[in-house]
Write an enzyme that holds these catalytic residues in place. Sequence first.
Site, short mmCIF file in Angstrom:
data_model
loop_
_atom_site.label_atom_id
_atom_site.label_comp_id
_atom_site.label_asym_id
_atom_site.label_seq_id
_atom_site.Cartn_x
_atom_site.Cartn_y
_atom_site.Cartn_z
N LYS A 1 0.84 -1.21 0.00
CA LYS A 1 0.00 0.00 0.00
C LYS A 1 0.87 1.25 0.00
O LYS A 1 0.66 2.16 -0.81
CB LYS A 1 -0.91 0.01 1.25
CG LYS A 1 -1.57 1.36 1.50
CD LYS A 1 -2.48 1.35 2.70
CE LYS A 1 -1.87 1.74 4.02
NZ LYS A 1 -1.61 3.17 4.21
N ASN A 2 1.84 1.28 0.90
CA ASN A 2 2.57 2.54 1.07
C ASN A 2 3.58 2.81 -0.06
O ASN A 2 4.11 3.90 -0.14
CB ASN A 2 3.21 2.62 2.45
CG ASN A 2 2.15 2.82 3.53
OD1 ASN A 2 1.01 3.17 3.22
ND2 ASN A 2 2.50 2.58 4.79
N CYS B 1 -5.31 8.11 8.89
CA CYS B 1 -5.64 7.68 10.25
C CYS B 1 -5.26 8.77 11.25
O CYS B 1 -4.29 9.50 11.04
CB CYS B 1 -4.89 6.39 10.57
SG CYS B 1 -5.37 4.99 9.55
N ARG C 1 -0.73 15.12 12.87
CA ARG C 1 0.14 14.59 11.81
C ARG C 1 0.42 15.77 10.88
O ARG C 1 -0.25 15.98 9.89
CB ARG C 1 -0.53 13.44 11.05
CG ARG C 1 -0.63 12.18 11.86
CD ARG C 1 -1.27 11.08 11.04
NE ARG C 1 -0.34 10.39 10.16
CZ ARG C 1 -0.72 9.41 9.32
NH1 ARG C 1 -1.98 9.04 9.25
NH2 ARG C 1 0.17 8.83 8.55
N ASP D 1 3.72 0.49 12.25
CA ASP D 1 2.51 -0.11 11.67
C ASP D 1 2.27 -1.55 12.14
O ASP D 1 1.19 -2.08 11.95
CB ASP D 1 2.59 -0.09 10.13
CG ASP D 1 2.69 1.32 9.58
OD1 ASP D 1 2.33 2.26 10.31
OD2 ASP D 1 3.14 1.48 8.42
N ARG E 1 -8.95 -0.24 3.64
CA ARG E 1 -7.98 0.69 3.05
C ARG E 1 -6.61 0.05 2.87
O ARG E 1 -5.81 0.52 2.08
CB ARG E 1 -7.83 1.93 3.94
CG ARG E 1 -9.08 2.80 3.95
CD ARG E 1 -8.85 4.06 4.71
NE ARG E 1 -7.59 4.64 4.31
CZ ARG E 1 -6.95 5.59 4.97
NH1 ARG E 1 -7.49 6.07 6.06
NH2 ARG E 1 -5.82 6.06 4.54
N1 EPU Z 1 5.88 14.59 10.93
C1 EPU Z 1 5.88 15.95 11.24
N2 EPU Z 1 5.88 16.84 10.21
C2 EPU Z 1 5.89 16.44 8.91
C3 EPU Z 1 5.90 15.05 8.60
C4 EPU Z 1 5.89 14.14 9.64
O1 EPU Z 1 5.87 16.33 12.41
O2 EPU Z 1 5.89 17.30 8.02
C5 EPU Z 1 5.85 13.62 12.03
C6 EPU Z 1 4.51 12.86 12.04
O3 EPU Z 1 3.52 13.57 12.73
C7 EPU Z 1 4.89 11.56 12.72
C8 EPU Z 1 6.32 11.33 12.26
O4 EPU Z 1 6.80 12.61 11.80
O5 EPU Z 1 4.87 11.73 14.11
C9 EPU Z 1 6.50 10.31 11.17
O6 EPU Z 1 5.69 10.61 10.07
P1 EPU Z 1 6.03 10.15 8.57
O7 EPU Z 1 5.97 11.38 7.73
O8 EPU Z 1 7.25 9.32 8.54
O9 EPU Z 1 4.79 9.24 8.24
P2 EPU Z 1 3.81 9.33 7.01
O10 EPU Z 1 4.59 9.54 5.77
O11 EPU Z 1 2.68 10.25 7.32
C10 EPU Z 1 3.95 6.80 6.38
C11 EPU Z 1 2.95 5.70 6.20
C12 EPU Z 1 2.41 5.29 7.56
C13 EPU Z 1 3.56 4.87 8.46
C14 EPU Z 1 4.63 5.98 8.53
C15 EPU Z 1 5.86 5.57 9.32
C16 EPU Z 1 1.99 6.24 4.05
C17 EPU Z 1 0.82 6.72 3.29
N3 EPU Z 1 1.86 6.19 5.37
O12 EPU Z 1 3.23 7.87 6.99
O13 EPU Z 1 1.58 4.18 7.32
O14 EPU Z 1 3.07 4.65 9.76
O15 EPU Z 1 5.03 6.36 7.20
O16 EPU Z 1 6.43 4.45 8.74
O17 EPU Z 1 3.01 5.88 3.48
C18 EPU Z 1 -0.19 2.66 7.79
O18 EPU Z 1 0.11 2.07 6.74
O19 EPU Z 1 -0.97 2.19 8.65
C19 EPU Z 1 0.42 3.97 8.06
C20 EPU Z 1 -0.07 4.81 8.94
#
Ligand code: EPU
Length: 418
Positions: free
Chosen positions: A22-23, A116, A121, A304, A396
């Site tokens: 998915k990701n 989620c 976030r 995750d 999802r």
């Molecule tokens: N963060 C910030 N500011 C930003 C970006 C991130 O403060 O501009 C913080 C977030 O709030 C969080 C941390 O940094 O506390 C990590 O966030 P990250 O950006 O790494 O996560 P993401 O890109 O939003 C993806 C996956 C998530 C997975 C995370 C960590 C996708 C669509 N989502 O999220 O997947 O948990 O990386 O590996 O790729 C899931 O599949 O269930 C899922 C939530």
Amino acid sequence: MKKMIIQGGNKLNGSIKINGAKNSAVSLLPAAILSDEYTIIKNIPEITDIEVLKDIITLLNGKITKEKNQLIIDSSQIINTTIPKNLSNKLRASYYFMGVLLAKFKHVEIYFPGGCNFGARQIDYHLKGFEALGAKITVENEKLIIHADNLQGSEIQLPFPSVGATINLILAATKADGTTIIKNAAKEPEIINLVEFLTNMGAKITGEGTDCIKIIGVKKLKSATIKIIPDRIEAGTYIIAGALMGDKLKIKNINAEHIKSLLDTLRKMNIDYNLEDDNITISQAKNISPIQLKTSVYPGFPTDLAQPITVLLAKANGISTIQETIYQKRMGHVEYLKKMGADIEIKDNIEIIKGPIDFQGTEVLASDLRAGATLFLAALTSEQKTVISNVEFILRGYEKIVKKLSSVGANISIEEIK
Ligand code: EPU
């Protein structure tokens, strides 16, 4: 609205094939429209997040053809238009259209992403990165307007190795003038998959999989093909199902390197499995040892899988802990696992799990995608019936879940709530 009904207690025997990640898929689909021609994405998972991304690409005048489990995306006639709130807020990954539209048109109008709810976030790293490339950002009635007269490569130091920010900045920098360097970049396998796709299109990127990624902007991107890597979180979820209820349950099409932290953790818990090439076979574990676990960025233990593995720790002989370090609030599963009989306490961002317990079937609610996975795992072990509402979250991220779990012996169905 849908509900999932599971009459647990059945042993799981046979094989489950893991689908494309998915990701990865959620960044590859937006990336496809960077091409000035067409692209082919193979191994597309049948999950609802993909449908929303297809709707956004169609809105932008991309032409999508589906052939078996691959998508052919003709992006030769892409137009730039506002991505409305009802599409952008359906998932997190809608924000990758910021990076691609900025690269392609130097102008983006989009609403904040959904996804989620794990506390705040934010997307400040993404936006600050776009600014470093020369973009100006304004917010008008919740709509983000990102505009650059000229996108200029730059050096960007991320405060945290955010997966989303790393991907978005790679996307934006592919067509910027000059060189962009992303320091403290995320190293997740999904990023390597994306870079392979962009490189196949003609982008000039090095350093993926390390904490320093270099992108030299190019003017045009051509046709390319990419195969999505296996979903390491789906694989991990079904491996945990095998450790809970398996009778030689075989999980096929995995990449063992991508789930090494889980496999190492299972060994520490005294859980045995048989790994052969891209298959793993696992049976119900006895005498599970409690452990102290901490989530971390790749290659550490993934956030995750922290929720799903709670179910296995509830079966361990003693007290285990899981410290969540990535998100402020990712404990939505705990309330409902407790309703099913788990003995769990939360202190700060640490779950303290006392085992072993037997889960009791009851009515529960999936508060997010992996919380939903956690609940269906607990339900599979229970002798009673469990009814999970908010199943849309589970759909999802878990392709054909009823078909996959039924085929290995689970008694599971999804019904519309009347
Ligand atoms: N963060 C910030 N500011 C930003 C970006 C991130 O403060 O501009 C913080 C977030 O709030 C969080 C941390 O940094 O506390 C990590 O966030 P990250 O950006 O790494 O996560 P993401 O890109 O939003 C993806 C996956 C998530 C997975 C995370 C960590 C996708 C669509 N989502 O999220 O997947 O948990 O990386 O590996 O790729 C899931 O599949 O269930 C899922 C939530």
